[in-house]
Write a protein that holds these residues in place. Structure first.
Motif, short mmCIF file in Angstrom:
data_model
loop_
_atom_site.label_atom_id
_atom_site.label_comp_id
_atom_site.label_asym_id
_atom_site.label_seq_id
_atom_site.Cartn_x
_atom_site.Cartn_y
_atom_site.Cartn_z
N ASP A 41 0.86 -1.18 0.00
CA ASP A 41 0.00 0.00 0.00
C ASP A 41 0.91 1.24 0.00
O ASP A 41 1.75 1.39 0.89
CB ASP A 41 -0.89 -0.01 1.25
N PRO A 42 0.75 2.11 -0.99
CA PRO A 42 1.67 3.24 -1.10
C PRO A 42 1.58 4.24 0.06
O PRO A 42 2.56 4.90 0.38
CB PRO A 42 1.29 3.90 -2.43
N LEU A 43 0.43 4.36 0.69
CA LEU A 43 0.30 5.28 1.81
C LEU A 43 0.83 4.71 3.12
O LEU A 43 1.38 5.42 3.95
CB LEU A 43 -1.16 5.69 2.01
N ILE A 44 0.66 3.40 3.29
CA ILE A 44 1.07 2.74 4.53
C ILE A 44 2.51 2.25 4.44
O ILE A 44 3.23 2.22 5.43
CB ILE A 44 0.12 1.56 4.85
N GLY A 45 2.92 1.80 3.25
CA GLY A 45 4.27 1.28 3.07
C GLY A 45 4.42 -0.18 3.47
O GLY A 45 5.52 -0.67 3.63
N LYS A 46 3.28 -0.86 3.63
CA LYS A 46 3.29 -2.27 4.02
C LYS A 46 2.19 -2.99 3.24
O LYS A 46 1.37 -2.36 2.59
CB LYS A 46 3.04 -2.44 5.52
N ARG A 47 2.18 -4.31 3.34
CA ARG A 47 1.15 -5.12 2.68
C ARG A 47 0.01 -5.41 3.65
O ARG A 47 0.24 -5.58 4.84
CB ARG A 47 1.74 -6.43 2.17
N HIS A 48 -1.19 -5.50 3.11
CA HIS A 48 -2.38 -5.76 3.92
C HIS A 48 -2.44 -7.24 4.29
O HIS A 48 -2.46 -8.11 3.41
CB HIS A 48 -3.63 -5.34 3.14
N ARG A 49 -2.43 -7.55 5.59
CA ARG A 49 -2.39 -8.92 6.09
C ARG A 49 -3.52 -9.78 5.54
O ARG A 49 -3.28 -10.86 5.01
CB ARG A 49 -2.45 -8.92 7.62
N GLU A 50 -4.75 -9.34 5.66
CA GLU A 50 -5.90 -10.17 5.23
C GLU A 50 -5.90 -10.39 3.72
O GLU A 50 -6.35 -11.42 3.25
CB GLU A 50 -7.22 -9.55 5.68
N SER A 51 -5.38 -9.44 2.95
CA SER A 51 -5.28 -9.62 1.50
C SER A 51 -4.30 -10.74 1.16
O SER A 51 -4.53 -11.51 0.22
CB SER A 51 -4.84 -8.33 0.81
N ILE A 52 -3.22 -10.83 1.92
CA ILE A 52 -2.26 -11.91 1.70
C ILE A 52 -2.91 -13.25 2.03
O ILE A 52 -2.78 -14.23 1.29
CB ILE A 52 -0.99 -11.70 2.56
N ILE A 53 -3.63 -13.31 3.14
CA ILE A 53 -4.30 -14.54 3.55
C ILE A 53 -5.33 -14.96 2.51
O ILE A 53 -5.38 -16.13 2.10
CB ILE A 53 -4.95 -14.37 4.94
N GLU A 54 -6.13 -14.02 2.04
CA GLU A 54 -7.15 -14.32 1.02
C GLU A 54 -6.50 -14.77 -0.29
O GLU A 54 -6.95 -15.70 -0.94
CB GLU A 54 -8.05 -13.12 0.79
N TRP A 55 -5.40 -14.11 -0.69
CA TRP A 55 -4.68 -14.49 -1.90
C TRP A 55 -4.21 -15.94 -1.80
O TRP A 55 -4.37 -16.72 -2.73
CB TRP A 55 -3.49 -13.55 -2.10
N ALA A 56 -3.65 -16.30 -0.65
CA ALA A 56 -3.14 -17.65 -0.46
C ALA A 56 -4.28 -18.68 -0.49
O ALA A 56 -4.14 -19.75 -1.09
CB ALA A 56 -2.38 -17.75 0.86
N ARG A 57 -5.42 -18.35 0.13
CA ARG A 57 -6.57 -19.27 0.11
C ARG A 57 -7.08 -19.49 -1.31
O ARG A 57 -7.32 -20.62 -1.72
CB ARG A 57 -7.70 -18.71 0.98
N GLU A 58 -7.26 -18.40 -2.04
CA GLU A 58 -7.76 -18.50 -3.41
C GLU A 58 -6.79 -19.28 -4.29
O GLU A 58 -7.21 -20.12 -5.08
CB GLU A 58 -8.02 -17.12 -3.99
N ARG A 59 -5.52 -19.00 -4.13
CA ARG A 59 -4.51 -19.70 -4.92
C ARG A 59 -4.51 -21.19 -4.60
O ARG A 59 -4.44 -22.03 -5.49
CB ARG A 59 -3.13 -19.10 -4.65
#
Length: 83
Positions: A41-59
């Motif tokens: 995220d360009p404003l936060i400078g970090k990755r969103h935790r739940e988005s990573i979890i959801e990406w892994a589940r979908e994959r």
């Protein structure tokens, strides 16, 4: 119970994937472009935790469908060959 932050550092994101931060930094662009891995995220400078979890589940679900050779039943008219 410790509070989990909404956004994670690259080190924590790599750990979530079972790798070290060097691996993630080397592979992040490819993961983002080819499989939709959540970007920083360009404003936060970090990755969103739940988005990573959801990406892994979908994959994982997509990979399971492909490896099991899922085919539509007579009740399910989805065309899995289209993926």
């Amino acid at each position: 119970m410790p509070e989990r932050s909404l956004f994670v550092t690259e080190k924590d994101a790599a750990r979530m994937l079972g790798h070290d931060v060097t691996w993630l930094r080397s592979n992040a662009k490819n993961l983002e472009e080819t499989s939709g891995f959540p970007k920083i995220d360009p404003l936060i400078g970090k990755r969103h935790r739940e988005s990573i979890i959801e990406w892994a589940r979908e994959r994982s679900q997509r990979r399971m469908m492909l490896t099991r050779g899922a085919r539509p039943s007579s009740q399910n008219q989805e065309n899995f060959d289209a993926f």
